[in-house]
Design an enzyme around this catalytic site. Structure first.
Site, PDB file in Angstrom:
ATOM      1  N   GLU A  60       0.842  -1.191   0.000  1.00 30.22           N
ATOM      2  CA  GLU A  60       0.000   0.000   0.000  1.00 30.22           C
ATOM      3  C   GLU A  60       0.877   1.241   0.000  1.00 30.22           C
ATOM      4  O   GLU A  60       2.098   1.169   0.164  1.00 30.22           O
ATOM      5  CB  GLU A  60      -0.961  -0.012   1.194  1.00 30.22           C
ATOM      6  N   HIS A  96      -9.421   9.967   2.893  1.00 35.63           N
ATOM      7  CA  HIS A  96      -9.055   8.864   2.024  1.00 35.63           C
ATOM      8  C   HIS A  96      -9.247   9.317   0.579  1.00 35.63           C
ATOM      9  O   HIS A  96     -10.265   9.915   0.240  1.00 35.63           O
ATOM     10  CB  HIS A  96      -9.910   7.632   2.314  1.00 35.63           C
ATOM     11  N   ARG A 116      -1.399   9.483   1.506  1.00 32.27           N
ATOM     12  CA  ARG A 116      -2.806   9.722   1.203  1.00 32.27           C
ATOM     13  C   ARG A 116      -3.147  11.191   1.033  1.00 32.27           C
ATOM     14  O   ARG A 116      -3.985  11.549   0.207  1.00 32.27           O
ATOM     15  CB  ARG A 116      -3.675   9.103   2.298  1.00 32.27           C
ATOM     16  N   HIS A 169     -11.738  10.194   6.532  1.00 31.50           N
ATOM     17  CA  HIS A 169     -11.493   8.782   6.794  1.00 31.50           C
ATOM     18  C   HIS A 169     -10.972   8.497   8.195  1.00 31.50           C
ATOM     19  O   HIS A 169     -11.436   7.569   8.850  1.00 31.50           O
ATOM     20  CB  HIS A 169     -10.485   8.265   5.767  1.00 31.50           C
ATOM     21  N   ARG A 185      -1.462   9.447   8.741  1.00 27.48           N
ATOM     22  CA  ARG A 185      -1.336   8.027   9.081  1.00 27.48           C
ATOM     23  C   ARG A 185      -0.880   7.202   7.878  1.00 27.48           C
ATOM     24  O   ARG A 185      -1.422   7.313   6.790  1.00 27.48           O
ATOM     25  CB  ARG A 185      -2.667   7.479   9.595  1.00 27.48           C
TER      26      ARG A 185
END
Length: 527
Positions: free
Chosen positions: A112, A226, A268, A335, A370
């Site tokens: 990811e 997100h 992100r 998110h 994060r």
């Protein structure tokens, strides 16, 4: 004497904490405002990040976490998180979680954004959170834990500077539950925003409870959006991009290539702002996620998507889209909240008897942004650490340092210095969510934040005391919205997930000062 512990929340953090404390001999009551496991854990698609491969290391995971956090992560918290990955996986397996494995029986590991190597473990493809929640629910049903569903905590009982229990609404009646320790595991605050991947229960309850009890909060300005959700808020996991899907605008251009060297797998906040910019250039219409080329043929791609992402595949196809043949529209959505109630590395707040774990807590592990799939890991690791600390009764250490410009300790009843704006209309949850999305969302500036605070203060001054659960949730959203907007206004520089239009471009993946390889961040002995 047996310690009486109340855990508020039944997701990964609350569930693991309750199980650990109960098996250690505590008298544990788990309180949840809906059904068992109604929160965010069950919706987590991407998986859990953990060092389980010989080619990976705790040091690498920690460095990736610090880089994604734009240098604001607390080193001790990051190391506590990364070094406990394998133990967290083992703990989940011990309660019945079955992680996906290949034909040889080895764990499957996905890649990811901002991870240097594949280290994401999944269960049920894209249903990791649901698998964890089901296993926890079964374990809690078997454990010596008293479970109170449909029980909403309205207030922390504070006596002599220490938390002594909670006041709740249950079955339409007010009730007080005494405790030696209260653990907040209430999740996040996604319902602050008009577009969110969070379920309806994510109404910032834990942060609001802590604020009213006088606990310190921090980093509330850092809200992660997100990058990819369907237009109704249904999450499309980052793991889809990890498998090779790309983002394109209406003309078919891969715009993320220009935004960051890692393109769609950049942190992100970078990807989300790139999408927002592309949407602005096409009159606000969604961009497109193109997963049509993940395999040689459309039929092979369709089979792969159904096998690897069964939950997302079902959601996309339920809307009439065949994403193996045609790109699907996506937009950013609120998110995850990196900030929250400030704690030490064992979940203790600066109010005696009060702990916080999971998304409601600010441990310092996430910094300004994060790293993907660190949320389930954080929930399990710090849920267990908090249980061990409250069982042992070890003394509180200082909560993790609050970064400069953060929200610090916020007075819950403080009005802003801004003049209330006339003609803003009556309060409604939808109006609050729209206000936050427009002025305290992906892009912020001083004027917009000041306007948002003025409107929030005008609404707050007109509200009556809450009586129903819905009214209590609205009061919690109002209080935390003001705290988030205040923190965002106080931090005038862009960094990580906090982007100010009236400042220089955001810092996203910037190392903390130190030589190449970041030896200034992590000691060489970390493997």
């Amino acid at each position: 004497m047996t310690r009486r512990v109340i855990v508020v929340g039944s997701g990964a953090a609350g569930g693991m904490c309750a199980l650990r404390a109960a098996h250690a001999g505590c008298d544990v009551v788990l309180v949840t405002k809906g059904a068992l496991g109604d929160g965010n854990t069950a919706y987590a698609q991407g998986g859990i990040a953990a060092v389980t491969a010989t080619g990976d290391s705790v040091r690498a995971h920690a460095e990736d976490t610090l880089l994604a956090g734009a240098g604001l992560g607390e080193r001790a918290a990051v190391l506590a998180l990364a070094s406990a990955g394998a133990d967290a996986v083992a703990a989940l397996e011990s309660v019945g979680v079955s992680f996906d494995r290949d034909e040889s029986g080895a764990l499957r590991r996905g890649l990811e954004g901002a991870h240097r190597v594949p280290r994401i473990l999944h269960a049920g493809g894209d249903a990791t959170g649901a698998a964890i929640q089901r296993a926890l629910n079964r374990a809690l049903d078997r454990a010596p834990v008293t479970i109170r569903t449909d029980t909403f905590v309205t207030e922390l009982v504070v006596d002599g500077g220490a938390v002594r229990g909670v006041r709740v609404l249950s079955g339409g009646r007010a009730e007080t539950l005494p405790a030696d320790v209260v653990v907040l595991a209430t999740g996040g605050a996604g319902q602050l925003y008009a577009h969110t991947t969070n379920p309806a229960v994510a109404t910032a309850d834990g942060i609001a409870l802590a604020l009213r009890a006088g606990a310190r909060v921090a980093d509330l300005e850092f809200v992660q959006f997100h990058p990819t959700a369907l237009t109704d808020g249904t999450l499309v996991s980052e793991a889809v991009r990890g498998e090779g899907a790309v983002l394109i605008d209406e003309r078919g251009n891969r715009f993320c290539v220009e935004a960051h060297p890692d393109a769609e797998l950049a942190p992100r906040d970078v990807v989300a702002r790139a999408i927002a910019s592309a949407m602005a250039a096409q009159a606000g219409r969604p961009v497109l996620l193109d997963a049509t080329r993940l395999r040689e043929t459309p039929s092979e791609t369709a089979a792969f998507l159904a096998r690897r992402f069964p939950t997302i595949d079902g959601a996309v196809r339920a809307r009439g889209w065949d994403w193996s043949r045609r790109p699907v529209p996506v937009t950013p959505a609120a998110h995850y909240m990196m900030g929250g109630v400030a704690t030490d590395l064992d979940g203790r707040t600066d109010v005696d008897g009060l702990f916080a774990v999971g998304e409601v807590a600010r441990t310092g592990a996430h910094g300004a942004n994060r790293l993907a799939s660190n949320s389930l890991l954080e929930a399990v690791v710090f849920g267990i650490r908090a249980a061990d600390a409250l069982v042992s009764g070890s003394p509180r250490t200082e909560p993790a340092a609050v970064s400069a410009g953060s929200s610090g300790r916020t007075s819950p009843e403080r009005s802003s210095d801004h003049t209330p704006s006339p003609g803003t209309g009556a309060f409604s949850r939808e109006a609050l969510q729209s206000l936050m999305w427009q002025h305290v969302g992906l892009d912020r500036d001083a004027d917009g934040l000041a306007f948002a605070l003025a409107v929030l203060d005008a609404w707050a001054s007109a509200r009556e005391l809450p009586r129903t659960r819905r009214e209590h949730e609205d009061a919690n959203l109002m209080l935390v919205a003001r705290a988030v907007a205040s923190a965002a206004l106080a931090r005038s520089r862009s960094i990580g997930a906090h982007h100010r239009r009236d400042d220089l471009p955001a810092v996203s993946a910037t190392p903390v000062p130190g030589a190449a390889g970041m030896p200034a961040i992590l000691p060489e002995k970390v493997a």
